[in-house]
Design a protein around this motif. Structure first.
Motif, short mmCIF file in Angstrom:
data_model
loop_
_atom_site.label_atom_id
_atom_site.label_comp_id
_atom_site.label_asym_id
_atom_site.label_seq_id
_atom_site.Cartn_x
_atom_site.Cartn_y
_atom_site.Cartn_z
N ARG A 26 0.81 -1.30 0.08
CA ARG A 26 -0.55 0.24 0.43
C ARG A 26 1.01 0.92 -0.03
NH1 ARG A 26 -5.54 0.02 1.60
NH2 ARG A 26 -5.08 2.52 2.56
N HIS A 27 1.82 1.26 0.59
CA HIS A 27 2.69 2.35 0.93
C HIS A 27 3.91 2.90 -0.24
CE1 HIS A 27 5.49 5.26 2.84
NE2 HIS A 27 6.77 4.76 2.39
N ASP A 28 3.71 1.40 -1.35
CA ASP A 28 4.68 1.40 -2.58
C ASP A 28 3.78 2.08 -3.66
OD1 ASP A 28 7.09 0.78 -1.12
OD2 ASP A 28 6.55 -1.39 -1.65
N ILE A 29 2.42 1.46 -3.36
CA ILE A 29 1.49 2.20 -4.27
C ILE A 29 1.42 4.06 -4.27
CG2 ILE A 29 -0.93 2.45 -5.03
CD1 ILE A 29 -1.17 -0.84 -3.99
N ILE A 30 0.82 4.44 -3.13
CA ILE A 30 0.90 5.22 -2.62
C ILE A 30 1.64 6.48 -3.50
CG2 ILE A 30 0.80 7.05 -0.28
CD1 ILE A 30 -0.74 5.11 0.82
N ASP A 31 3.64 6.12 -2.80
CA ASP A 31 4.44 7.28 -3.74
C ASP A 31 5.01 7.03 -4.67
OD1 ASP A 31 5.88 6.47 -0.67
OD2 ASP A 31 6.53 4.91 -0.73
N VAL A 32 4.37 5.17 -5.77
CA VAL A 32 3.84 5.81 -7.02
C VAL A 32 3.31 6.61 -7.27
CG1 VAL A 32 3.72 4.57 -9.25
CG2 VAL A 32 5.61 3.68 -6.96
N ALA A 33 1.77 6.62 -6.53
CA ALA A 33 0.59 7.45 -7.98
C ALA A 33 1.28 8.83 -6.63
CB ALA A 33 -0.13 7.50 -6.88
N GLU A 34 1.51 9.41 -6.18
CA GLU A 34 2.12 10.80 -5.66
C GLU A 34 3.45 11.09 -6.29
OE1 GLU A 34 3.40 13.56 -2.19
OE2 GLU A 34 2.92 11.61 -1.35
N ARG A 35 4.24 10.07 -6.97
CA ARG A 35 5.24 10.90 -8.45
C ARG A 35 4.48 10.89 -9.25
NH1 ARG A 35 7.91 6.30 -8.47
NH2 ARG A 35 7.44 5.59 -10.93
N PHE A 36 3.54 10.16 -9.81
CA PHE A 36 2.91 10.53 -10.78
C PHE A 36 1.59 11.05 -10.68
CE2 PHE A 36 3.71 5.70 -12.07
CZ PHE A 36 4.21 5.95 -13.80
N PHE A 37 1.21 11.62 -9.67
CA PHE A 37 0.61 12.51 -9.65
C PHE A 37 1.48 14.33 -9.93
CE2 PHE A 37 -2.77 10.70 -6.81
CZ PHE A 37 -3.04 10.20 -7.87
N ARG A 38 2.33 14.41 -9.59
CA ARG A 38 3.72 15.30 -9.33
C ARG A 38 4.10 16.05 -10.85
NH1 ARG A 38 5.12 17.57 -4.98
NH2 ARG A 38 4.71 16.25 -2.94
N GLN A 39 4.39 14.58 -11.58
CA GLN A 39 5.04 14.95 -12.42
C GLN A 39 3.94 14.69 -13.64
OE1 GLN A 39 6.92 10.85 -12.50
NE2 GLN A 39 9.06 11.62 -12.02
N HIS B 91 -1.95 21.12 -7.71
CA HIS B 91 -3.48 21.44 -6.92
C HIS B 91 -4.44 21.44 -7.48
CE1 HIS B 91 -1.27 25.91 -6.83
NE2 HIS B 91 -1.29 25.34 -5.82
N GLU B 92 -4.09 20.47 -9.10
CA GLU B 92 -5.54 19.26 -9.10
C GLU B 92 -5.16 18.09 -8.97
OE1 GLU B 92 -5.44 17.05 -13.81
OE2 GLU B 92 -3.57 16.78 -12.98
N MET B 93 -4.33 17.43 -8.13
CA MET B 93 -4.97 16.50 -6.77
C MET B 93 -5.30 17.33 -6.05
SD MET B 93 -2.33 14.07 -4.69
CE MET B 93 -2.32 15.37 -3.01
N VAL B 94 -5.46 18.12 -5.15
CA VAL B 94 -5.91 18.91 -4.11
C VAL B 94 -7.22 18.92 -4.50
CG1 VAL B 94 -6.39 20.96 -1.98
CG2 VAL B 94 -4.28 19.50 -2.83
N ALA B 95 -7.79 19.47 -5.10
CA ALA B 95 -9.21 20.04 -6.12
C ALA B 95 -9.57 19.34 -6.03
CB ALA B 95 -8.94 20.99 -7.65
#
Length: 198
Positions: free
Chosen positions: A9-22, A106-110
């Motif tokens: 779960r932690h790895d999925i969240i890490d990767v998702a956050e990286r993609f959301f940023r990129q 910003h998009e993710m937070v929105a």
């Protein structure tokens, strides 16, 4: 939940956050996350039932990190006015570092605010509880002349909104107005902070 499941779960969240940023929340797919982790999308769905649930987890972790920082300040054995000043300054600094130059976050937070309001509301309630504990302590010790810690806490949060809200940070950055330090001074004056206690 086993350690392996927690780690996944932690790895999925890490990767998702990286993609959301990129590339941004909207462009990121569960298939992108799965491919990066060398697993199938079906396996990702074993841990999160939707992309929305992944976004909630990313947002919640980010909010929890902020909450931990301000809770540690609130627990310090110092005057309430000093702790409140440091909590508000830290909140602004952390949110500016995360969101001011990253429109994709910003998009993710929105999206979190539109799709997962319960996650955001939970964060606001926990954050307010931390603020309220400091305000109430200041009232009890005679540092603040404000009488109602609940109303005072709501006023403090609302006064700081343009400096702390992820979506307003960029939108209000060029508007005329007080600095963060000036606003915090104004808030402390509004609470009736006794100068000798600071």
């Amino acid at each position: 939940m086993s350690t392996v499941e927690r780690d996944t779960r932690h790895d999925i969240i890490d990767v998702a956050e990286r993609f959301f940023r990129q590339i941004g929340y909207q462009k990121t797919t569960v298939a992108d996350i799965a491919k990066s982790l060398r697993m199938s999308p079906a396996n990702v769905y074993r841990f999160f039932d939707s992309k929305k649930a992944i976004n909630e987890a990313v947002a919640e972790r980010s909010m929890s990190e902020l909450e931990a920082t301000v809770a540690a300040i609130a627990a310090e054995k110092r005057p309430a006015s000093e702790r409140l000043r440091d909590i508000l300054s830290a909140t602004c600094r952390i949110n500016a570092a995360r969101y001011l130059d990253n429109h994709r976050l910003h998009e993710m937070v929105a999206c979190a605010m539109e799709e997962s309001w319960d996650v955001v509301r939970g964060h606001i309630e926990r954050y307010d509880a931390i603020l309220r504990s400091v305000v109430a302590d200041g009232i009890a010790r005679g540092e603040f002349t404000a009488r109602d810690p609940v109303t005072a806490t709501h006023c403090v949060r609302m006064a700081m909104l343009r400096f702390c809200h992820p979506l307003l940070l960029a939108q209000c950055a060029e508007l005329p107005g007080p600095t963060v330090e000036e606003m915090i001074d104004f808030i402390l004056a509004g609470l009736g902070a006794v100068r000798s206690a600071a």
